[in-house]
Scaffold this motif. Structure first.
Motif, mmCIF file in Angstrom:
data_model
loop_
_atom_site.group_PDB
_atom_site.id
_atom_site.type_symbol
_atom_site.label_atom_id
_atom_site.label_comp_id
_atom_site.label_asym_id
_atom_site.label_seq_id
_atom_site.Cartn_x
_atom_site.Cartn_y
_atom_site.Cartn_z
ATOM 1 N N GLY A 12 0.752 -1.200 -0.015
ATOM 2 C CA GLY A 12 -0.062 -0.204 -0.097
ATOM 3 C C GLY A 12 0.654 1.304 0.125
ATOM 4 O O GLY A 12 0.365 2.381 0.104
ATOM 5 N N GLU A 13 2.194 1.307 -0.164
ATOM 6 C CA GLU A 13 2.790 2.330 0.000
ATOM 7 C C GLU A 13 2.491 3.087 -1.160
ATOM 8 O O GLU A 13 1.917 2.854 -2.192
ATOM 9 C CB GLU A 13 4.442 2.210 -0.023
ATOM 10 C CG GLU A 13 4.966 1.239 -0.902
ATOM 11 C CD GLU A 13 4.876 -0.094 -0.598
ATOM 12 O OE1 GLU A 13 3.630 -0.658 -1.144
ATOM 13 O OE2 GLU A 13 5.892 -0.535 0.091
ATOM 14 N N HIS A 14 2.783 4.451 -1.201
ATOM 15 C CA HIS A 14 2.482 5.625 -2.295
ATOM 16 C C HIS A 14 0.672 5.812 -2.521
ATOM 17 O O HIS A 14 0.453 6.964 -2.027
ATOM 18 C CB HIS A 14 2.898 5.329 -3.652
ATOM 19 C CG HIS A 14 4.629 5.453 -3.779
ATOM 20 N ND1 HIS A 14 4.967 6.754 -3.685
ATOM 21 C CD2 HIS A 14 5.537 4.581 -3.820
ATOM 22 C CE1 HIS A 14 6.297 6.767 -3.719
ATOM 23 N NE2 HIS A 14 6.861 5.618 -3.838
ATOM 24 N N PRO A 139 4.878 13.358 4.547
ATOM 25 C CA PRO A 139 4.804 11.994 4.862
ATOM 26 C C PRO A 139 3.262 11.725 5.274
ATOM 27 O O PRO A 139 2.701 12.480 5.874
ATOM 28 C CB PRO A 139 5.798 11.545 5.966
ATOM 29 C CG PRO A 139 5.955 12.716 6.765
ATOM 30 C CD PRO A 139 5.768 14.078 5.653
ATOM 31 N N SER A 140 2.911 10.299 4.831
ATOM 32 C CA SER A 140 1.653 10.074 5.287
ATOM 33 C C SER A 140 1.554 9.729 6.733
ATOM 34 O O SER A 140 0.248 9.720 7.268
ATOM 35 C CB SER A 140 1.311 8.655 4.439
ATOM 36 O OG SER A 140 2.180 7.608 4.858
ATOM 37 N N GLY A 141 2.327 9.657 7.327
ATOM 38 C CA GLY A 141 2.399 9.225 9.082
ATOM 39 C C GLY A 141 2.402 7.823 9.169
ATOM 40 O O GLY A 141 2.425 7.306 10.291
ATOM 41 N N ILE A 142 2.652 6.959 8.175
ATOM 42 C CA ILE A 142 2.660 5.624 8.353
ATOM 43 C C ILE A 142 4.023 4.949 9.236
ATOM 44 O O ILE A 142 3.786 4.146 9.971
ATOM 45 C CB ILE A 142 2.415 4.600 7.176
ATOM 46 C CG1 ILE A 142 2.061 3.106 7.594
ATOM 47 C CG2 ILE A 142 3.422 4.907 6.330
ATOM 48 C CD1 ILE A 142 1.514 2.480 6.298
ATOM 49 N N ASP A 143 4.966 5.484 8.791
ATOM 50 C CA ASP A 143 6.150 5.260 9.436
ATOM 51 C C ASP A 143 6.310 5.369 10.922
ATOM 52 O O ASP A 143 6.527 4.482 11.821
ATOM 53 C CB ASP A 143 7.259 5.873 8.842
ATOM 54 C CG ASP A 143 8.079 5.333 7.450
ATOM 55 O OD1 ASP A 143 7.245 4.689 6.796
ATOM 56 O OD2 ASP A 143 9.011 5.458 7.439
ATOM 57 N N ASN A 144 5.881 6.656 11.424
ATOM 58 C CA ASN A 144 6.017 7.081 12.772
ATOM 59 C C ASN A 144 4.959 5.986 13.652
ATOM 60 O O ASN A 144 5.248 5.815 14.694
ATOM 61 C CB ASN A 144 5.940 8.440 13.089
ATOM 62 C CG ASN A 144 4.656 9.016 12.089
ATOM 63 O OD1 ASN A 144 4.874 9.337 11.050
ATOM 64 N ND2 ASN A 144 3.316 9.464 12.856
HETATM 65 O O1 PMV Z 1 10.605 4.331 2.164
HETATM 66 P P1 PMV Z 1 9.940 4.701 3.451
HETATM 67 O O2 PMV Z 1 10.038 4.182 4.533
HETATM 68 O O3 PMV Z 1 10.224 6.345 3.368
HETATM 69 O O4 PMV Z 1 8.372 4.860 3.024
HETATM 70 C C1 PMV Z 1 7.474 5.565 2.199
HETATM 71 C C2 PMV Z 1 6.251 5.339 2.050
HETATM 72 C C3 PMV Z 1 5.369 6.030 1.225
HETATM 73 O O5 PMV Z 1 4.094 5.666 1.046
HETATM 74 C C4 PMV Z 1 6.043 6.001 -0.229
HETATM 75 C C5 PMV Z 1 5.436 7.486 1.409
HETATM 76 C C6 PMV Z 1 4.487 7.981 2.878
HETATM 77 O O6 PMV Z 1 4.603 9.074 3.359
HETATM 78 O O7 PMV Z 1 3.832 7.130 3.299
#
Ligand code: PMV
Length: 311
Positions: A12-14, A139-144
């Motif tokens: 689901g990234e991007h 950023p979407s906020g998913i990482d944090n």
């Molecule tokens: O590659 P990463 O860990 O920076 O993940 C990016 C994820 C994206 O969906 C591409 C961007 C986001 O902010 O969610």
């Protein structure tokens, strides 16, 4: 000492930036750590990052995102200012494994512990989001979120509401092989390129994001059932869509193909793309064969990790 895990985006990234759901997993055995030691009065706040090649006073580099985060936490929570924060991390940077979010989370946890305080994961996640914005723009906020909550999550942005964050049930342990393309690619570059293409042709990209969102929902069901055989083809399909979105690379395509040829149940790039890592889903028995195949296909590194089943 406080620590925080690496993460992978399973799917689901991007599309997640544009309101579709995504699934992210913490990697409990790959971590960043932060330690705090007092300095003599008047010294100010020092950040030492021996693995990342730097040491600086936060007052001298106020625009650096970690400096900003440290100053904000010290001010908001009344942490004594004369201290040295030492950061160490086993997470490769700019590789899609959430190194920035993990380092920031470890720092926040350690500063709070140092001053005898704790905060719930949602509040830590919000503080870290602010520093992620310094690196990535929007950023979407998913990482944090996945790093601060430290559990598999379903994540979806919503207009005018905080993001929907749901812990995900995992029906059976998942074995993943993570292959590092060795190419460092800052997140904001592919994210910016996707935005330009979306602006030029919104209908095409919205349709691609819808297809990603649909398979993320199917992946959730496969995870809950512990059905790795159903999950594999969904990961392959997600990789294909990421290629169409324009964020894969010859190296990532080669590694994904090598993993499939070596018997992976499915494989895809993971994270922002153009470089960084890919992941392959496998049975535990096949994991070493796939890691060897990834190295033979040019991976700078390949590691096997397991996501535990939930309760
Ligand atoms: O590659 P990463 O860990 O920076 O993940 C990016 C994820 C994206 O969906 C591409 C961007 C986001 O902010 O969610």
């Amino acid at each position: 000492m406080a620590t925080a895990p690496a993460k992978l985006i399973l799917c689901g990234e991007h599309a997640v930036v544009y309101g579709r759901p995504a699934i992210a997993l913490p990697l409990a055995d790959i971590r960043a750590t932060a330690t705090v030691a007092p300095l003599p009065p008047g010294s100010g706040t020092l950040i030492s990052a021996p693995d990342l090649g730097g040491q600086w006073r936060v007052a001298e580099r106020p625009d650096e995102p970690l400096s900003g985060l440290v100053m904000a936490v010290i001010e908001r929570f009344g942490v004594p200012v004369d201290l040295e924060i030492t950061i160490r991390s086993a997470i490769p940077i700019a590789s899609g494994m959430g190194s920035g979010a993990a380092i920031a989370t470890a720092i926040v946890r350690e500063l709070l512990a140092y001053s005898g305080q704790t905060l719930p994961p949602a509040a830590i996640s919000e503080l870290v989001y602010e520093s992620e914005r310094g690196y990535h723009g929007t950023p979407s906020g998913i990482d944090n979120t996945v790093v601060a909550f430290e559990q598999p999550i379903w994540f979806q942005r919503r207009p005018d509401l905080p993001p929907l964050i749901e812990p995900l049930p995992i029906g059976a342990p998942l074995t993943l092989v993570v292959g590092d393309s060795g190419v460092r690619s800052p997140t904001r570059l592919p994210v910016g390129a996707v935005r330009e293409r979306w602006q030029a042709d919104p209908a095409r990209y919205e349709a691609l994001f819808d297809r990603v969102g649909a398979l993320v929902a199917q992946a959730r069901a496969a995870l809950a059932e512990g059905n790795a055989c159903a999950l594999g083809p969904l990961l392959d399909a997600n990789h294909e869509l990421l290629r169409e979105i324009g964020v894969s690379s010859p190296e990532l395509d080669r590694l994904a193909a090598a993993a499939r040829a070596a018997g992976a149940l499915g494989a895809k790039l993971a994270g922002a793309g153009w470089g960084g890592v890919m992941l392959a889903l496998t049975t535990p028995e096949q994991a070493t064969t796939i890691a060897d195949a990834l190295r033979a296909a040019g991976a700078a590194n390949a590691l096997v990790t397991t996501i535990a089943a939930t309760g």
